[in-house]
Scaffold this motif. Sequence first.
Motif, short mmCIF file in Angstrom:
data_model
loop_
_atom_site.label_atom_id
_atom_site.label_comp_id
_atom_site.label_asym_id
_atom_site.label_seq_id
_atom_site.Cartn_x
_atom_site.Cartn_y
_atom_site.Cartn_z
N VAL A 18 0.83 -1.21 0.00
CA VAL A 18 0.00 0.00 0.00
C VAL A 18 0.86 1.26 0.00
N GLY A 19 0.68 2.08 -1.05
CA GLY A 19 1.40 3.36 -1.12
C GLY A 19 0.83 4.36 -0.14
N ARG A 20 1.65 5.36 0.23
CA ARG A 20 1.18 6.31 1.24
C ARG A 20 0.62 7.58 0.60
N ASN A 21 0.06 8.45 1.45
CA ASN A 21 -0.59 9.67 1.01
C ASN A 21 0.29 10.87 1.40
N VAL A 22 0.93 11.47 0.42
CA VAL A 22 1.87 12.57 0.68
C VAL A 22 1.14 13.80 1.23
N ASP A 23 -0.10 14.03 0.77
CA ASP A 23 -0.89 15.15 1.32
C ASP A 23 -1.05 15.01 2.82
N GLU A 24 -1.25 13.78 3.28
CA GLU A 24 -1.44 13.55 4.72
C GLU A 24 -0.15 13.85 5.49
N VAL A 25 0.99 13.51 4.91
CA VAL A 25 2.26 13.81 5.58
C VAL A 25 2.40 15.33 5.73
N LEU A 26 2.08 16.07 4.67
CA LEU A 26 2.16 17.53 4.74
C LEU A 26 1.14 18.11 5.71
N ARG A 27 -0.07 17.54 5.72
CA ARG A 27 -1.11 18.01 6.64
C ARG A 27 -0.66 17.86 8.09
N VAL A 28 -0.08 16.70 8.40
CA VAL A 28 0.37 16.45 9.78
C VAL A 28 1.54 17.37 10.13
N LEU A 29 2.46 17.56 9.18
CA LEU A 29 3.59 18.47 9.41
C LEU A 29 3.08 19.87 9.71
N ASP A 30 2.12 20.36 8.92
CA ASP A 30 1.51 21.67 9.18
C ASP A 30 0.91 21.73 10.57
N ALA A 31 0.16 20.69 10.93
CA ALA A 31 -0.51 20.67 12.23
C ALA A 31 0.50 20.69 13.37
N LEU A 32 1.54 19.85 13.25
CA LEU A 32 2.57 19.82 14.30
C LEU A 32 3.25 21.18 14.44
N GLN A 33 3.46 21.84 13.31
CA GLN A 33 4.18 23.12 13.34
C GLN A 33 3.33 24.26 13.88
N THR A 34 2.01 24.10 13.96
CA THR A 34 1.19 25.15 14.57
C THR A 34 1.44 25.20 16.07
N ASP A 35 1.86 24.05 16.63
CA ASP A 35 2.05 23.92 18.07
C ASP A 35 0.76 24.18 18.82
N GLU A 36 -0.37 23.93 18.16
CA GLU A 36 -1.68 24.10 18.79
C GLU A 36 -2.48 22.81 18.61
N LEU A 37 -3.69 22.78 19.19
CA LEU A 37 -4.56 21.63 19.05
C LEU A 37 -5.29 21.72 17.72
N CYS A 38 -5.17 20.69 16.90
CA CYS A 38 -5.78 20.68 15.57
C CYS A 38 -6.84 19.59 15.53
N PRO A 39 -8.10 19.95 15.22
CA PRO A 39 -9.18 18.97 15.22
C PRO A 39 -9.07 17.98 14.06
N CYS A 40 -9.94 16.99 14.06
CA CYS A 40 -10.03 15.99 13.02
C CYS A 40 -10.11 16.66 11.65
N ASN A 41 -9.38 16.12 10.67
CA ASN A 41 -9.39 16.60 9.28
C ASN A 41 -8.91 18.04 9.13
N TRP A 42 -8.24 18.57 10.15
CA TRP A 42 -7.71 19.93 10.08
C TRP A 42 -6.78 20.08 8.89
N LYS A 43 -6.86 21.23 8.22
CA LYS A 43 -5.93 21.55 7.14
C LYS A 43 -5.36 22.93 7.40
N ALA A 44 -4.17 23.20 6.88
CA ALA A 44 -3.54 24.52 7.04
C ALA A 44 -4.54 25.59 6.64
N GLY A 45 -4.67 26.61 7.48
CA GLY A 45 -5.62 27.69 7.22
C GLY A 45 -6.90 27.53 8.03
#
Length: 182
Positions: A151-178
Motif C-alpha cells: 500500500v502506497g502512502r498519502n503525501v498530502d497527509e504527511v504535509l497536513r500532519v507536518l503543518d498541524a505539528l508546526q502550529t504547536d496548537e490543538l488541531c481537530p479531526c481533518n484539520w488543514k492549514a488555514g
Amino acid sequence: MANHMLGLGSQFPTFSKTAVVSLEQGKEFSTITSEDHKKDGKWLVMFWWPKDFTFVCPTEIAEFNRRAGDFADRDASLIGASTDSEFVHAAWRRDHDDLRGLKFPMLADTSKSLAEELGILTEGEKVAYRVTYIADQDGVIRWVSANDLSVGRNVDEVLRVLDALQTDELCPCNWKAGDATL
C-alpha cells in the motif's frame, strides 16, 4: 522476536549514511547524518520503501518529489530511504524517468542498522516497511505512519500532519492549514 517500531516521543536514532544526491558524474554521493537537519533548525521527514526497482515505490517517490518544494517551504529536510546500496539507488535513478530529477537524497541503509534501530524491517527478507517519520528540530519523533508493503502512502497527509505539528496548537479531526485550531 521482531524489534518494536520506534514511536512517538523517542529520539530519532543517530546515523551517518551515504546517500545519492545527484546524477552528475563525481557528485552522486554525499554523507547525510542525523544532525544535519538540527543544525539547520529544520524538521526531518524520512520515508522508507522496501526495495528499489519495484512498482509501488516509484509512484510514492515521484509524488514526494513533486511536493519537495512544499516540504522545503515548511523548513523540513525530506529524505527517502531503503536498505539498498547507494549504487543500486543511483542505477535506479538513471533507469527510471520519474526519478532522474529527484530534489531530495536517497539514503542507503546498506547495513540495515538504521532500519533495525527504527524497528521497521520485515521478518525473513528484512526489507523496510513503508514507514514515514516526522521528527522535530530536536530529533524527537512526533509522527509515525506505517503501511504494509503493498500500500502506497498519502503525501498530502504527511504535509497536513507536518503543518498541524508546526502550529504547536490543538488541531481537530481533518484539520488543514488555514483552518481554525482549537
